[in-house]
Design an enzyme around this catalytic site. Sequence first.
Site, mmCIF file in Angstrom:
data_model
loop_
_atom_site.group_PDB
_atom_site.id
_atom_site.type_symbol
_atom_site.label_atom_id
_atom_site.label_comp_id
_atom_site.label_asym_id
_atom_site.label_seq_id
_atom_site.Cartn_x
_atom_site.Cartn_y
_atom_site.Cartn_z
ATOM 1 N N GLU A 61 0.794 -1.227 0.000
ATOM 2 C CA GLU A 61 0.000 0.000 0.000
ATOM 3 C C GLU A 61 0.826 1.277 0.000
ATOM 4 O O GLU A 61 0.579 2.194 -0.776
ATOM 5 C CB GLU A 61 -0.989 0.013 1.187
ATOM 6 N N HIS A 130 -11.860 -4.587 8.588
ATOM 7 C CA HIS A 130 -12.320 -4.343 7.219
ATOM 8 C C HIS A 130 -13.554 -3.450 7.146
ATOM 9 O O HIS A 130 -14.204 -3.388 6.116
ATOM 10 C CB HIS A 130 -12.693 -5.671 6.538
#
Lengths: 337, 375
Positions: A61, A130
């Site tokens: 990321e 999440h």
Amino acid sequence: MMAEIRMREALRDAMAEEMRRDGNVFVMGEDVAVFQGAFKVTEGLMEEFGEKRVRDTPISENTIVGIGVGAAMAGLRPIVELMTVNFSLLALDQIVNHAAAIPYMFNGNARVPMVIRMPGGGGHQLGPTHSHSFEALYLQVPGLLVACPSTPADAKGLLKAAIRDENPVIFIEHESLYGIKGEVSDDEDEIVRFGEAAVRREGEDVTIVGILKMAHVAEQAAAELEEKHGISAEVIDPRTLRPLDLDTILASVRKTNRAVIVEEGWPHGGVGANLSTLITEQAFDWLDAPVQRVTGADVPMPYSRRMEQAAIPHEENVIEAVLAATEGAIGPGKGGS
Amino acid sequence: MAQVPDRDTCLELLGRMCLIRRFEEEAGRQYQRAKAGGFLHLAIGEEATIVGTTSVMREDDYLIGTYRTHGHALARGTPADAIMAELFGRETGTSGGRGGSMHIFDAERRFMGGYGIVGGNLPLAAGLAFASKYRDEDTVTVCMFGDGASNTGNFGETMNLAALWELPVVFLVENNLYGMGTSIERHSAVTNLSHKAEGYGIEGERIDGMDVLEVRDRVSAHLEEVRTKGRPSLVEAFTYRYRGHSAADPEIYRDKSEVEEWRQKDPIENFIKVCVEDGVLSEEDVQSARDEADETVEAAVEFADRSPEPPLESLYEQLYVVGETMGWYAVDERSPEPHRGELGEDAPEKARDLAETVADRESEIERQHRPGVRE
Ligand SMILES: Cc1ncc(C[n+]2csc(CCOP(=O)(O)OP(=O)(O)O)c2C)c(N)n1
Ligand SMILES: [Mg+2]
């Protein structure tokens, strides 16, 4: 021409149109090309634009965002998709220390025209890694723009604006909204400018501000308030949190004298905490009641369906907050204030 | 030993190295006089690695570095005036006083910045190289970073991605044996850093970073290789910093004798020896290179000293670009003034007040804690 399409299609169309318009626009992220996006937002893009412009990346990321920053500094217009907002935390260094800081710290001699898209929000039993909402986190950072669309039309218009904009944009999408349908213009020149709130419903008694999925929850609550409680609520969706169209919100509060803010994120230092302070600072004399905040529960998101639903705001919570703000001052049989 | 190049090249190499040395010495002095603030990281001892590298780069190649990059900008041709002024926090600095010593920038000369986050510049380098490749340009990006940075996640992520995408980057580790006060044996499982290339399937080579001619020779081979084959490579330049990590380093982690030992390999003195022995340069050439560096740096201090401080009205400038897609931004949400149309250029009263309060407080702090001279 208008057509009814889903939010994910609206986002895809925005990217496709801008990619056709400008060869410097490209998309990268984990599983955006062959897999067509974890939430299928990039469907069909690789087929049309090829692997040069629609790029699968390794699970890295911080580096994905950093490559976007470097490429933007060199004149390209990257769209980076991060699989969820939770994963964007691994890229916070590049987002905050680099993308946001570079234009300022190099005195405008470098610019970072890039878009970082990331879906978030709860409701899918994905548990504590999440399901979060980090609008408040990003809205705090000077140098970033923050968009949080709630309708397909806004999703398209704001994403097109974000791609054309010269600043780094955090573009937050809500996973539960990808499938909702709405009328969307196919006029390629139409954009939604940053810093312009949308008044979703006009009203007299209370102002409800909601973002992302909570913009819908606010609207539903407003309908029920009208029907069952005779309360006329004005519903505002800010659409972008940086810049924030405070004028529209303040004008509404000065008219209704009450405000309720609805978000899915955590209460401490949240979007509502910030906005409530601004309203109190600048419209104190117009307020007839303390500003109410409806937020997600102050816990990492639990998995259990029952618990998760309890941790996310619903219409009832908004209605309750509105009733607390109006304290029975409005409505049938209770007379005016 | 690499061949001694022609006279002009030798003069150029010597001139740049002398300039960096003088600049850094003077920066250290100005820091002690409290003219420069914050952190100050000097590259004294590392001149050959810097100048050897930049001397074989093309003008359109990108260079990106760390917080120890006054020298890199100088080597790229950024005027000493603008760098010193940035250290002084002045309006005429490379970043108008917004960046400071750790954040020098000169897009015109494709010096794409110094960065204060260890390892933060690696992904950016890959991005610059990606842009070159995307546009079918044959420019190469040289990314310089420290031995300590080779342990960051960014190193692993970026090396993999650059190798995978075949991005034209020369990753150049300035291995000065320490990350702050932690020696390489204590911070890296593999101390021959060029071996870290293996895991990414790219070439790695260790070179003598104290020998400007070897650096030139080897880096130019890597540049050529990367430019034509379009794959990244890793160069580990073995070098040393004579000064502390920053100006505030008591250096308890190494022996004075170690520093002395490395001084014997001084990149400038040894290069002079080679050139004079070879006959390509005379003692007079050397003296005039030193004199010129003295003059340039002296002028830079003067320039910085008489440059204005950045005006407080500019506090909110350059934060955003305003245009078609975003017509305004609120310079401070707390301002009760109307919000629409607020641009950085005309910050409202409240914002200005805030800036001035901060400035007042700072000068107060300065009066209390910063005597004219630091130890
Ligand atoms: C992410 C991050 N962690 C820690 C620091 C503090 N810090 C600054 S320089 C440095 C040492 C870096 O060593 P190295 O990469 O070898 O570079 P050198 O200073 O030797 O040139 C540290 C730990 C930082 N700036 N950024
Ligand atoms: Mg080091």
